[in-house]
Design a protein around this motif. Structure first.
Motif, PDB file in Angstrom:
ATOM      1  N   GLY A 195       0.794  -1.218   0.000  1.00 12.62           N
ATOM      2  CA  GLY A 195       0.000   0.000   0.000  1.00 12.62           C
ATOM      3  C   GLY A 195       0.825   1.265   0.000  1.00 12.62           C
ATOM      4  O   GLY A 195       0.280   2.352   0.088  1.00 12.62           O
ATOM      5  N   CYS A 196       2.159   1.125  -0.062  1.00 11.06           N
ATOM      6  CA  CYS A 196       3.021   2.298   0.000  1.00 11.06           C
ATOM      7  C   CYS A 196       3.123   2.957  -1.354  1.00 11.06           C
ATOM      8  O   CYS A 196       3.062   2.310  -2.388  1.00 11.06           O
ATOM      9  N   GLY A 197       3.320   4.227  -1.372  1.00 11.95           N
ATOM     10  CA  GLY A 197       3.486   4.991  -2.600  1.00 11.95           C
ATOM     11  C   GLY A 197       3.844   6.406  -2.239  1.00 11.95           C
ATOM     12  O   GLY A 197       4.064   6.727  -1.062  1.00 11.95           O
ATOM     13  N   PRO A 198       3.895   7.282  -3.216  1.00 13.97           N
ATOM     14  CA  PRO A 198       4.199   8.681  -2.919  1.00 13.97           C
ATOM     15  C   PRO A 198       3.167   9.264  -1.978  1.00 13.97           C
ATOM     16  O   PRO A 198       1.994   8.913  -2.026  1.00 13.97           O
ATOM     17  N   PRO A 199       3.584  10.136  -1.077  1.00 12.81           N
ATOM     18  CA  PRO A 199       2.619  10.738  -0.151  1.00 12.81           C
ATOM     19  C   PRO A 199       1.595  11.567  -0.900  1.00 12.81           C
ATOM     20  O   PRO A 199       1.862  12.080  -1.992  1.00 12.81           O
ATOM     21  N   SER A 200       0.420  11.667  -0.330  1.00  9.82           N
ATOM     22  CA  SER A 200      -0.627  12.464  -0.956  1.00  9.82           C
ATOM     23  C   SER A 200      -0.207  13.931  -1.007  1.00  9.82           C
ATOM     24  O   SER A 200       0.427  14.442  -0.081  1.00  9.82           O
ATOM     25  N   ALA A 201      -0.551  14.569  -2.105  1.00 13.16           N
ATOM     26  CA  ALA A 201      -0.204  15.980  -2.260  1.00 13.16           C
ATOM     27  C   ALA A 201      -0.981  16.816  -1.260  1.00 13.16           C
ATOM     28  O   ALA A 201      -2.196  16.657  -1.104  1.00 13.16           O
ATOM     29  N   GLU A 202      -0.279  17.684  -0.560  1.00 15.35           N
ATOM     30  CA  GLU A 202      -0.920  18.566   0.410  1.00 15.35           C
ATOM     31  C   GLU A 202      -0.905  19.992  -0.131  1.00 15.35           C
ATOM     32  O   GLU A 202       0.098  20.442  -0.680  1.00 15.35           O
ATOM     33  N   ASN A 260       7.652  17.895 -21.543  1.00 20.14           N
ATOM     34  CA  ASN A 260       6.413  18.439 -22.101  1.00 20.14           C
ATOM     35  C   ASN A 260       5.187  17.646 -21.675  1.00 20.14           C
ATOM     36  O   ASN A 260       4.064  18.134 -21.797  1.00 20.14           O
ATOM     37  N   ALA A 261       5.394  16.442 -21.167  1.00 22.18           N
ATOM     38  CA  ALA A 261       4.267  15.639 -20.686  1.00 22.18           C
ATOM     39  C   ALA A 261       3.863  16.014 -19.262  1.00 22.18           C
ATOM     40  O   ALA A 261       2.789  15.611 -18.796  1.00 22.18           O
ATOM     41  N   VAL A 262       4.683  16.775 -18.562  1.00 19.12           N
ATOM     42  CA  VAL A 262       4.350  17.204 -17.199  1.00 19.12           C
ATOM     43  C   VAL A 262       3.185  18.197 -17.282  1.00 19.12           C
ATOM     44  O   VAL A 262       3.259  19.180 -18.018  1.00 19.12           O
ATOM     45  N   PRO A 263       2.110  17.982 -16.530  1.00 16.53           N
ATOM     46  CA  PRO A 263       0.929  18.860 -16.623  1.00 16.53           C
ATOM     47  C   PRO A 263       1.101  20.175 -15.871  1.00 16.53           C
ATOM     48  O   PRO A 263       0.165  20.661 -15.224  1.00 16.53           O
ATOM     49  N   SER A 288       3.810  16.306 -10.560  1.00 23.04           N
ATOM     50  CA  SER A 288       2.570  16.514 -11.303  1.00 23.04           C
ATOM     51  C   SER A 288       1.358  16.517 -10.393  1.00 23.04           C
ATOM     52  O   SER A 288       0.332  17.142 -10.697  1.00 23.04           O
ATOM     53  N   ARG A 289       1.456  15.823  -9.255  1.00 23.21           N
ATOM     54  CA  ARG A 289       0.340  15.756  -8.305  1.00 23.21           C
ATOM     55  C   ARG A 289       0.440  16.809  -7.210  1.00 23.21           C
ATOM     56  O   ARG A 289      -0.507  17.023  -6.463  1.00 23.21           O
ATOM     57  N   ALA A 290       1.600  17.431  -7.107  1.00 19.86           N
ATOM     58  CA  ALA A 290       1.833  18.363  -6.000  1.00 19.86           C
ATOM     59  C   ALA A 290       1.178  19.714  -6.265  1.00 19.86           C
ATOM     60  O   ALA A 290       0.888  20.075  -7.406  1.00 19.86           O
ATOM     61  N   ASP A 291       0.980  20.462  -5.202  1.00 14.72           N
ATOM     62  CA  ASP A 291       0.385  21.795  -5.286  1.00 14.72           C
ATOM     63  C   ASP A 291       1.509  22.804  -5.554  1.00 14.72           C
ATOM     64  O   ASP A 291       1.871  23.609  -4.691  1.00 14.72           O
ATOM     65  N   VAL A 292       2.070  22.730  -6.756  1.00 17.88           N
ATOM     66  CA  VAL A 292       3.148  23.631  -7.149  1.00 17.88           C
ATOM     67  C   VAL A 292       2.750  24.360  -8.429  1.00 17.88           C
ATOM     68  O   VAL A 292       1.934  23.867  -9.215  1.00 17.88           O
ATOM     69  N   GLN A 293       3.335  25.529  -8.631  1.00 18.95           N
ATOM     70  CA  GLN A 293       2.980  26.352  -9.784  1.00 18.95           C
ATOM     71  C   GLN A 293       3.769  25.976 -11.024  1.00 18.95           C
ATOM     72  O   GLN A 293       3.278  26.134 -12.140  1.00 18.95           O
ATOM     73  N   ARG A 310      11.179   9.402 -13.581  1.00 15.36           N
ATOM     74  CA  ARG A 310       9.751   9.332 -13.907  1.00 15.36           C
ATOM     75  C   ARG A 310       8.902   9.495 -12.660  1.00 15.36           C
ATOM     76  O   ARG A 310       7.851  10.159 -12.690  1.00 15.36           O
ATOM     77  N   ARG A 311       9.345   8.918 -11.542  1.00 14.41           N
ATOM     78  CA  ARG A 311       8.577   9.056 -10.301  1.00 14.41           C
ATOM     79  C   ARG A 311       8.622  10.496  -9.781  1.00 14.41           C
ATOM     80  O   ARG A 311       7.637  10.992  -9.224  1.00 14.41           O
ATOM     81  N   VAL A 312       9.748  11.172  -9.966  1.00 15.08           N
ATOM     82  CA  VAL A 312       9.829  12.585  -9.590  1.00 15.08           C
ATOM     83  C   VAL A 312       8.828  13.395 -10.397  1.00 15.08           C
ATOM     84  O   VAL A 312       8.094  14.239  -9.859  1.00 15.08           O
ATOM     85  N   LEU A 313       8.780  13.137 -11.701  1.00 12.35           N
ATOM     86  CA  LEU A 313       7.843  13.875 -12.550  1.00 12.35           C
ATOM     87  C   LEU A 313       6.403  13.555 -12.176  1.00 12.35           C
ATOM     88  O   LEU A 313       5.547  14.448 -12.164  1.00 12.35           O
ATOM     89  N   ASP A 314       6.116  12.308 -11.854  1.00 16.27           N
ATOM     90  CA  ASP A 314       4.765  11.942 -11.426  1.00 16.27           C
ATOM     91  C   ASP A 314       4.410  12.643 -10.117  1.00 16.27           C
ATOM     92  O   ASP A 314       3.288  13.131  -9.938  1.00 16.27           O
ATOM     93  N   ASP A 315       5.380  12.685  -9.200  1.00 18.72           N
ATOM     94  CA  ASP A 315       5.141  13.287  -7.892  1.00 18.72           C
ATOM     95  C   ASP A 315       4.868  14.785  -8.026  1.00 18.72           C
ATOM     96  O   ASP A 315       3.912  15.313  -7.430  1.00 18.72           O
TER      97      ASP A 315
END
Length: 253
Positions: free
Chosen positions: A18-25, A89-92, A58-63, A51-56
């Motif tokens: 069940g482990c994974g990147p922490p939820s974005a706060e 360019n795939a990073v949202p 992408s979910r974070a509350d960053v500008q 790739r995991r950094v980019l995924d992380d």
């Protein structure tokens, strides 16, 4: 013993399933955040981490995400540049990038492919800065490029933007003593490139602080790849003394 190892493996799998990147706060009200990354990925085994950094992010509350150079180590091929561009360019989010030495200055070395550095620099600019008025990323944001100044039209990579009362600026200063290290085949053209790029860096540094003063900004954030030597008890590193001196003058003022 074998059975114990198998049971241990099962327990480890169960514990980590069940482990994974922490939820974005979300960031606190009245504040903002942005991501910063650099010096990688270098090795094949780092690709998954990247790739995991980019995924992380992408979910974070960053500008935006800021990559401060060294997108890769080897090869310095156009195909490798294009592959990394597709990832960014795939990073949202908006992605802002300033070059490092691995992308062009050090490409004369054997492992990167013994490329001519100035040729790599030209390809790097065509690949990553074809539209200097916009960032990379799937949700690009507008940037002000130094290329809008006809005096420095050949420096699309130097960018500036404002957000939250701050002025942000990327400045193309790389490692290897700002591209001054000797290598077989070095010519006067390589020395001229260093002088010209340093001139552009100083002018862009001046413009960042002038913009901040005109806007009564809260602060200035500068992004460069090189370790320019900011330790006040030591001399600036070779290749960056003029930049550090000019920066000190602006900060003191």
């Amino acid at each position: 013993m074998k059975g114990c190892l198998m049971r241990l493996a099962v327990l480890l799998v169960a514990a980590t399933a069940g482990c994974g990147p922490p939820s974005a706060e979300p960031v606190p009200p009245g504040s903002f955040a942005f991501g910063v990354f650099g010096d990688g990925p270098y090795h094949a085994w780092e690709q998954g981490r990247f790739r995991r950094v980019l995924d992380d992010v992408s979910r974070a509350d960053v500008q935006w995400l800021l990559h401060v150079g060294d997108l890769l180590w080897y090869p310095c091929s156009a195909a490798a540049f294009e592959a990394r561009l597709r990832q960014l360019n795939a990073v949202p989010l908006p992605v802002v990038y300033t070059p490092g030495d691995n992308e062009w200055t050090d490409c004369h070395e054997e492992r990167p492919g013994r490329y001519e550095p100035l040729d790599r620099l030209a390809i790097l600019r065509r690949t990553f800065f074809s539209d200097p008025g916009r960032s990379l990323g799937a949700r690009a944001m507008p940037l002000t490029s130094q290329a809008v100044d006809s005096t420095f039209a050949d420096f699309p990579e130097n960018a500036r933007w404002t957000y939250g009362g701050f002025v942000f600026s990327t400045i193309h200063l790389v490692g290897s003593s700002n591209g001054q290290e000797d290598f077989p085949g070095r010519t006067a053209a390589h020395d001229a490139e260093v002088a010209r790029r340093t001139e552009a860096a100083l002018a862009w540094l001046d413009r960042a602080f002038a913009t901040a003063r005109e806007a009564s900004a809260k602060g200035v954030v500068l992004a460069v790849h090189a370790n320019v030597g900011m330790d006040p008890e030591r001399e600036p590193r070779a290749g960056y003394d003029r930049f550090v001196e000019r920066l000190g003058q602006h900060v003191a003022a």
